[in-house]
Design a protein around this motif. Sequence first.
Motif, PDB file in Angstrom:
ATOM      1  N   LEU A  51      44.242  53.004  39.302  1.00 29.90           N
ATOM      2  CA  LEU A  51      45.592  53.126  38.735  1.00 29.90           C
ATOM      3  C   LEU A  51      46.594  53.573  39.806  1.00 29.90           C
ATOM      4  O   LEU A  51      47.715  53.048  39.889  1.00 29.90           O
ATOM      5  CB  LEU A  51      45.556  54.128  37.571  1.00 29.90           C
ATOM      6  CG  LEU A  51      46.873  54.391  36.856  1.00 29.90           C
ATOM      7  CD1 LEU A  51      47.405  53.123  36.195  1.00 29.90           C
ATOM      8  CD2 LEU A  51      46.686  55.497  35.808  1.00 29.90           C
ATOM      9  N   ASP A  54      47.384  50.730  41.854  1.00 21.75           N
ATOM     10  CA  ASP A  54      48.264  49.816  41.103  1.00 21.75           C
ATOM     11  C   ASP A  54      49.723  50.272  41.192  1.00 21.75           C
ATOM     12  O   ASP A  54      50.608  49.479  41.519  1.00 21.75           O
ATOM     13  CB  ASP A  54      47.855  49.761  39.625  1.00 21.75           C
ATOM     14  CG  ASP A  54      46.505  49.091  39.399  1.00 21.75           C
ATOM     15  OD1 ASP A  54      46.048  48.351  40.292  1.00 21.75           O
ATOM     16  OD2 ASP A  54      45.909  49.321  38.324  1.00 21.75           O
ATOM     17  N   GLY A  79      43.866  44.192  36.345  1.00 23.23           N
ATOM     18  CA  GLY A  79      44.117  45.332  35.463  1.00 23.23           C
ATOM     19  C   GLY A  79      42.825  45.834  34.838  1.00 23.23           C
ATOM     20  O   GLY A  79      41.765  45.222  35.000  1.00 23.23           O
ATOM     21  N   PRO A  80      42.920  46.944  34.091  1.00 19.79           N
ATOM     22  CA  PRO A  80      41.708  47.613  33.601  1.00 19.79           C
ATOM     23  C   PRO A  80      41.194  47.096  32.261  1.00 19.79           C
ATOM     24  O   PRO A  80      40.165  47.557  31.787  1.00 19.79           O
ATOM     25  CB  PRO A  80      42.183  49.067  33.437  1.00 19.79           C
ATOM     26  CG  PRO A  80      43.647  48.941  33.127  1.00 19.79           C
ATOM     27  CD  PRO A  80      44.144  47.722  33.856  1.00 19.79           C
ATOM     28  N   PHE A  81      41.896  46.156  31.627  1.00 17.74           N
ATOM     29  CA  PHE A  81      41.552  45.844  30.233  1.00 17.74           C
ATOM     30  C   PHE A  81      40.719  44.581  30.051  1.00 17.74           C
ATOM     31  O   PHE A  81      40.396  44.213  28.915  1.00 17.74           O
ATOM     32  CB  PHE A  81      42.829  45.757  29.381  1.00 17.74           C
ATOM     33  CG  PHE A  81      43.594  47.057  29.341  1.00 17.74           C
ATOM     34  CD1 PHE A  81      42.971  48.231  28.954  1.00 17.74           C
ATOM     35  CD2 PHE A  81      44.930  47.112  29.709  1.00 17.74           C
ATOM     36  CE1 PHE A  81      43.662  49.436  28.924  1.00 17.74           C
ATOM     37  CE2 PHE A  81      45.637  48.310  29.684  1.00 17.74           C
ATOM     38  CZ  PHE A  81      44.996  49.481  29.290  1.00 17.74           C
ATOM     39  N   TYR A 138      46.210  47.271  23.471  1.00 18.43           N
ATOM     40  CA  TYR A 138      45.026  46.425  23.668  1.00 18.43           C
ATOM     41  C   TYR A 138      43.932  46.876  22.704  1.00 18.43           C
ATOM     42  O   TYR A 138      43.784  48.079  22.451  1.00 18.43           O
ATOM     43  CB  TYR A 138      44.477  46.586  25.088  1.00 18.43           C
ATOM     44  CG  TYR A 138      45.243  45.821  26.135  1.00 18.43           C
ATOM     45  CD1 TYR A 138      44.836  44.562  26.545  1.00 18.43           C
ATOM     46  CD2 TYR A 138      46.378  46.364  26.720  1.00 18.43           C
ATOM     47  CE1 TYR A 138      45.533  43.856  27.510  1.00 18.43           C
ATOM     48  CE2 TYR A 138      47.097  45.660  27.679  1.00 18.43           C
ATOM     49  CZ  TYR A 138      46.663  44.409  28.069  1.00 18.43           C
ATOM     50  OH  TYR A 138      47.362  43.708  29.017  1.00 18.43           O
ATOM     51  N   TYR A 171      54.266  47.781  27.574  1.00 14.43           N
ATOM     52  CA  TYR A 171      53.500  49.005  27.288  1.00 14.43           C
ATOM     53  C   TYR A 171      53.439  49.878  28.530  1.00 14.43           C
ATOM     54  O   TYR A 171      53.765  49.429  29.635  1.00 14.43           O
ATOM     55  CB  TYR A 171      52.074  48.658  26.812  1.00 14.43           C
ATOM     56  CG  TYR A 171      51.235  47.910  27.823  1.00 14.43           C
ATOM     57  CD1 TYR A 171      50.533  48.574  28.818  1.00 14.43           C
ATOM     58  CD2 TYR A 171      51.153  46.521  27.790  1.00 14.43           C
ATOM     59  CE1 TYR A 171      49.773  47.895  29.751  1.00 14.43           C
ATOM     60  CE2 TYR A 171      50.395  45.833  28.722  1.00 14.43           C
ATOM     61  CZ  TYR A 171      49.709  46.525  29.693  1.00 14.43           C
ATOM     62  OH  TYR A 171      48.972  45.841  30.630  1.00 14.43           O
ATOM     63  N   VAL A 173      51.304  52.041  31.366  1.00 11.19           N
ATOM     64  CA  VAL A 173      49.983  52.287  31.938  1.00 11.19           C
ATOM     65  C   VAL A 173      49.608  53.722  31.560  1.00 11.19           C
ATOM     66  O   VAL A 173      50.446  54.493  31.063  1.00 11.19           O
ATOM     67  CB  VAL A 173      49.972  52.109  33.477  1.00 11.19           C
ATOM     68  CG1 VAL A 173      50.366  50.685  33.854  1.00 11.19           C
ATOM     69  CG2 VAL A 173      50.887  53.113  34.174  1.00 11.19           C
ATOM     70  N   ARG A 192      55.008  48.535  31.876  1.00 13.99           N
ATOM     71  CA  ARG A 192      54.764  47.166  32.332  1.00 13.99           C
ATOM     72  C   ARG A 192      55.439  46.198  31.358  1.00 13.99           C
ATOM     73  O   ARG A 192      55.440  46.436  30.147  1.00 13.99           O
ATOM     74  CB  ARG A 192      53.254  46.839  32.298  1.00 13.99           C
ATOM     75  CG  ARG A 192      52.405  47.628  33.274  1.00 13.99           C
ATOM     76  CD  ARG A 192      51.360  46.714  33.882  1.00 13.99           C
ATOM     77  NE  ARG A 192      52.004  45.655  34.623  1.00 13.99           N
ATOM     78  CZ  ARG A 192      51.567  44.391  34.681  1.00 13.99           C
ATOM     79  NH1 ARG A 192      50.471  44.032  34.032  1.00 13.99           N
ATOM     80  NH2 ARG A 192      52.213  43.474  35.376  1.00 13.99           N
ATOM     81  N   HIS A 195      53.091  40.636  28.772  1.00 17.09           N
ATOM     82  CA  HIS A 195      52.408  39.579  29.516  1.00 17.09           C
ATOM     83  C   HIS A 195      51.103  39.179  28.820  1.00 17.09           C
ATOM     84  O   HIS A 195      50.579  39.931  27.996  1.00 17.09           O
ATOM     85  CB  HIS A 195      52.093  40.044  30.946  1.00 17.09           C
ATOM     86  CG  HIS A 195      51.298  41.308  30.980  1.00 17.09           C
ATOM     87  ND1 HIS A 195      51.891  42.557  30.962  1.00 17.09           N
ATOM     88  CD2 HIS A 195      49.967  41.540  30.963  1.00 17.09           C
ATOM     89  CE1 HIS A 195      50.965  43.492  30.964  1.00 17.09           C
ATOM     90  NE2 HIS A 195      49.772  42.911  30.955  1.00 17.09           N
ATOM     91  N   HIS A 197      47.257  37.976  29.982  1.00 19.14           N
ATOM     92  CA  HIS A 197      46.341  37.813  31.116  1.00 19.14           C
ATOM     93  C   HIS A 197      45.498  36.551  30.919  1.00 19.14           C
ATOM     94  O   HIS A 197      45.097  36.246  29.788  1.00 19.14           O
ATOM     95  CB  HIS A 197      45.349  38.976  31.186  1.00 19.14           C
ATOM     96  CG  HIS A 197      45.961  40.303  31.488  1.00 19.14           C
ATOM     97  ND1 HIS A 197      46.038  40.820  32.760  1.00 19.14           N
ATOM     98  CD2 HIS A 197      46.494  41.246  30.676  1.00 19.14           C
ATOM     99  CE1 HIS A 197      46.586  42.024  32.719  1.00 19.14           C
ATOM    100  NE2 HIS A 197      46.876  42.311  31.457  1.00 19.14           N
ATOM    101  N   GLN A 211      48.646  36.459  35.304  1.00 20.47           N
ATOM    102  CA  GLN A 211      49.334  36.963  34.117  1.00 20.47           C
ATOM    103  C   GLN A 211      50.571  36.102  33.911  1.00 20.47           C
ATOM    104  O   GLN A 211      51.240  35.736  34.891  1.00 20.47           O
ATOM    105  CB  GLN A 211      49.781  38.425  34.301  1.00 20.47           C
ATOM    106  CG  GLN A 211      48.650  39.365  34.647  1.00 20.47           C
ATOM    107  CD  GLN A 211      49.115  40.817  34.808  1.00 20.47           C
ATOM    108  OE1 GLN A 211      50.041  41.258  34.128  1.00 20.47           O
ATOM    109  NE2 GLN A 211      48.475  41.546  35.693  1.00 20.47           N
ATOM    110  N   ILE A 225      53.796  48.407  38.240  1.00 18.62           N
ATOM    111  CA  ILE A 225      52.794  48.025  39.261  1.00 18.62           C
ATOM    112  C   ILE A 225      53.314  46.881  40.147  1.00 18.62           C
ATOM    113  O   ILE A 225      52.558  46.306  40.925  1.00 18.62           O
ATOM    114  CB  ILE A 225      51.433  47.642  38.629  1.00 18.62           C
ATOM    115  CG1 ILE A 225      51.501  46.318  37.860  1.00 18.62           C
ATOM    116  CG2 ILE A 225      50.903  48.756  37.746  1.00 18.62           C
ATOM    117  CD1 ILE A 225      50.147  45.662  37.679  1.00 18.62           C
TER     118      ILE A 225
END
Length: 252
Positions: A51, A54, A79-81, A138, A171, A173, A192, A195, A197, A211, A225
């Motif tokens: 993060l 990022d 990204g982390p998701f 998410y 949203y 981060v 952010r 978007h 992904h 994205q 980011i």
Amino acid sequence: MNADGRRLAVLVDEMAAAVFVVARDKNLTNDELLAALAFLTEVGRADEFVLLSDVMGLSRQVDDQTHASEDGTASNVMGPFYRAGAPEISNPGSIIDPSHAGADEPLVFAGRVLDALTGEPIPGAEVDVWQADGEGAYAHADGPSPWHLRGRQQTDAQAAFHIQTVVPLYYTVKDDGPTGRLLAALGRHPWRPAHIHARVTAAGYRPLVTQVYVAGGRYLEDDTINGVKEELIAPVLDGAISFNLALSPVRR
Ligand code: BEZ
Ligand code: FE
């Protein structure tokens, strides 16, 4: 020393030299050094190094460099998701979990997957998408509908994909740990822009992770980011985003 060891030595030497220049030119104090080290310790404990990379823009920079030699649609950080193994959906098909039917503004995400060099269609490519919902959230693995707004679709004989989804919202981060504190101390926000992904794969082509940003929304100009690229912004027209995804052939 092997090639990896030599590369490591160069990177460590040059990073140390760059940090040293800042410490010397800005006359870093001992208290500031100890505070920085304590901060990094906290970042590690909170598992926030990715993060931190990022929000410093480093992930975007390294992603750009990594894919600089590729043709086709611009890449973007993962990204982390992302979660592997999302449900396979039909084409056309939906990634809306039935328990969320009607909750958010509907959207079709559609386009074709093409060869970046020839423009030829690529039937049978896999388009793996994941996104936030209309409130910027998410679905998580341990939540009630873990695969909501996640799914994999194969392009049809014309190389088209057609995914029923919802309009995502912007949203933040993760901002409740040391990285969030740093952003606040710097007067920066953690948002952010909205978007979708996509991870696109096909035999004979380099995988594309990117994205697609919803035109006209907030934070496109100041993504925390710095992920936004002009060519990845697409408008919603008649309830749909139409966006072709072009893959770079593997060079033989
Ligand atoms: C994301 O787009 O999902 C994301 C990317 C970097 C940090 C946090 C979230
Ligand atoms: Fe995201």
